[in-house]
Scaffold this motif. Structure first.
Motif, PDB file in Angstrom:
ATOM      1  N   HIS A  86       0.822  -1.209   0.000  1.00  0.00           N
ATOM      2  CA  HIS A  86       0.000   0.000   0.000  1.00  0.00           C
ATOM      3  C   HIS A  86       0.858   1.262   0.000  1.00  0.00           C
ATOM      4  O   HIS A  86       0.534   2.250  -0.674  1.00  0.00           O
ATOM      5  CB  HIS A  86      -0.927  -0.006   1.214  1.00  0.00           C
ATOM      6  N   PHE A  87       1.966   1.253   0.739  1.00  0.00           N
ATOM      7  CA  PHE A  87       2.851   2.417   0.784  1.00  0.00           C
ATOM      8  C   PHE A  87       3.430   2.707  -0.599  1.00  0.00           C
ATOM      9  O   PHE A  87       3.472   3.865  -1.041  1.00  0.00           O
ATOM     10  CB  PHE A  87       3.979   2.180   1.791  1.00  0.00           C
ATOM     11  N   THR A  88       3.868   1.671  -1.287  1.00  0.00           N
ATOM     12  CA  THR A  88       4.413   1.843  -2.638  1.00  0.00           C
ATOM     13  C   THR A  88       3.349   2.388  -3.584  1.00  0.00           C
ATOM     14  O   THR A  88       3.615   3.296  -4.388  1.00  0.00           O
ATOM     15  CB  THR A  88       4.944   0.504  -3.162  1.00  0.00           C
ATOM     16  N   ALA A  89       2.134   1.836  -3.483  1.00  0.00           N
ATOM     17  CA  ALA A  89       1.044   2.312  -4.330  1.00  0.00           C
ATOM     18  C   ALA A  89       0.722   3.774  -4.032  1.00  0.00           C
ATOM     19  O   ALA A  89       0.457   4.571  -4.942  1.00  0.00           O
ATOM     20  CB  ALA A  89      -0.195   1.440  -4.127  1.00  0.00           C
ATOM     21  N   GLN A  90       0.746   4.135  -2.747  1.00  0.00           N
ATOM     22  CA  GLN A  90       0.485   5.524  -2.370  1.00  0.00           C
ATOM     23  C   GLN A  90       1.495   6.480  -2.992  1.00  0.00           C
ATOM     24  O   GLN A  90       1.146   7.589  -3.394  1.00  0.00           O
ATOM     25  CB  GLN A  90       0.530   5.664  -0.845  1.00  0.00           C
ATOM     26  N   TYR A  91       2.737   6.057  -3.019  1.00  0.00           N
ATOM     27  CA  TYR A  91       3.789   6.913  -3.590  1.00  0.00           C
ATOM     28  C   TYR A  91       3.494   7.218  -5.053  1.00  0.00           C
ATOM     29  O   TYR A  91       3.516   8.378  -5.482  1.00  0.00           O
ATOM     30  CB  TYR A  91       5.141   6.223  -3.446  1.00  0.00           C
ATOM     31  N   PHE A  92       3.166   6.189  -5.817  1.00  0.00           N
ATOM     32  CA  PHE A  92       2.864   6.399  -7.238  1.00  0.00           C
ATOM     33  C   PHE A  92       1.563   7.185  -7.411  1.00  0.00           C
ATOM     34  O   PHE A  92       1.453   8.042  -8.294  1.00  0.00           O
ATOM     35  CB  PHE A  92       2.767   5.051  -7.962  1.00  0.00           C
ATOM     36  N   TRP A  93       0.571   6.883  -6.554  1.00  0.00           N
ATOM     37  CA  TRP A  93      -0.716   7.583  -6.645  1.00  0.00           C
ATOM     38  C   TRP A  93      -0.539   9.068  -6.358  1.00  0.00           C
ATOM     39  O   TRP A  93      -1.147   9.909  -7.028  1.00  0.00           O
ATOM     40  CB  TRP A  93      -1.691   6.957  -5.654  1.00  0.00           C
ATOM     41  N   THR A  94       0.273   9.417  -5.369  1.00  0.00           N
ATOM     42  CA  THR A  94       0.483  10.819  -5.014  1.00  0.00           C
ATOM     43  C   THR A  94       1.172  11.570  -6.139  1.00  0.00           C
ATOM     44  O   THR A  94       0.874  12.738  -6.391  1.00  0.00           O
ATOM     45  CB  THR A  94       1.297  10.933  -3.712  1.00  0.00           C
ATOM     46  N   ILE A  95       2.098  10.909  -6.833  1.00  0.00           N
ATOM     47  CA  ILE A  95       2.707  11.539  -8.019  1.00  0.00           C
ATOM     48  C   ILE A  95       1.621  11.875  -9.033  1.00  0.00           C
ATOM     49  O   ILE A  95       1.601  12.964  -9.616  1.00  0.00           O
ATOM     50  CB  ILE A  95       3.765  10.611  -8.643  1.00  0.00           C
TER      51      ILE A  95
END
Length: 298
Positions: A86-95
């Motif tokens: 989820h943390f990795t997905a959040q990083y890409f989503w925030t970009i």
């Protein structure tokens, strides 16, 4: 006699589920706005860290009753796996939130159920049924409508949002499993406890000065993230996926309205058309699976 007692309970669960989903959608929009505003002066890695930090303060203030359950560390490995993904997905989503129109981000995010189907086929060897295959094809068509390759250069941020959607799909499966053993509150607490150190380590590699004016947006983004995931976990306890998917899609027009008024983003009808194709593809697959299960249960 059982029917007379279970029917009102089901109606109550349905109504409560709708309320939790409405709160979840509102919180997700707030989180995206707060994250975009923070990214004006801070790095995206800092955004993730401060979102989790605000969540920690909220938990310490109002979530102490959850500590006994958290100390039991039930399903710890599952919590770790879910939160790293989820943390990795959040990083890409925030970009994507920073670089793309908000409505485009949320529309592309709705490929998540399709990614779940593909992962289940590739990793879990689940059978790829006709409805699921049609949903995958429909979802691909919807994505092509949104990004429109050939019309202009496709924004790389759109690909990152699709990767984030895949990560969210895996995360959602794990959350559904966790709700069988843990309360929604404990799931959120573990999310903060695991993602806070991950965010700190990432933020230290790209640290920028923090101003007092960043603090309100930290509260909006962090509080929104915490509320969104808590409300989503509550809704997952009460609503079937066949109901949750079309309701959650309302985030797309909500995001379009917010983007229009806050950031002067043009309302792109292609985003709604492509998102609608993705929604209908997911919905027909879910309903087909539900009808099949109902026939098998007879």
């Amino acid at each position: 006699m059982a029917d007379s007692t279970t029917a009102p309970a089901r109606r109550s669960d349905f109504a409560q589920g709708l309320i939790w989903m409405a709160l979840s959608m509102t919180a997700f929009i707030g989180m995206s706005v707060g994250s975009r505003e923070m990214a004006e002066t801070l790095s995206i890695r800092q955004v993730l860290f401060f979102r989790a930090l605000v969540g920690l303060f909220v938990i310490l203030a109002v979530g102490r009753s959850l500590f006994p359950e958290v100390r039991r560390a039930a399903q710890l490995r599952l919590h770790l796996a879910r939160n790293v993904i989820h943390f990795t997905a959040q990083y890409f989503w925030t970009i994507g939130v920073v670089l793309l129109p908000l409505a485009s981000v949320f529309a592309l995010e709705f490929t998540m159920p399709i990614w779940v189907t593909l992962f289940a086929w590739l990793l879990l060897r689940e059978r790829l049924t006709g409805p699921r295959l049609l949903a995958t094809v429909g979802g691909f068509i919807g994505v092509m409508v949104i990004v429109r390759p050939g019309i202009g250069m496709v924004d790389p941020a759109a690909a990152l949002v699709l990767i984030a959607a895949a990560g969210y799909g895996l995360s959602l499966i794990l959350v559904k499993r966790l709700t069988q053993h843990c309360s929604p509150g404990a799931i959120v607490v573990w999310m903060i406890l695991i993602q806070l150190p991950l965010g700190l380590l990432a933020a230290l590699t790209d640290w920028r000065p923090v101003a007092v004016t960043d603090i309100p947006w930290m509260v909006v983004a962090g509080g929104g993230a915490l509320a969104a995931h808590y409300c989503q976990a509550q809704a997952l306890r009460r609503l079937d996926a066949s109901i949750l998917i079309p309701i959650d899609f309302l985030r797309v027009p909500m995001a379009a309205v917010v983007g229009y008024y806050f950031y002067a983003e043009a309302i792109d009808l292609w985003v709604f058309l492509g998102g609608g194709i993705i929604l209908l593809s997911n919905f027909q697959a879910v309903m087909a699976e539900r009808r099949k299960a109902a026939v098998a249960a007879r």
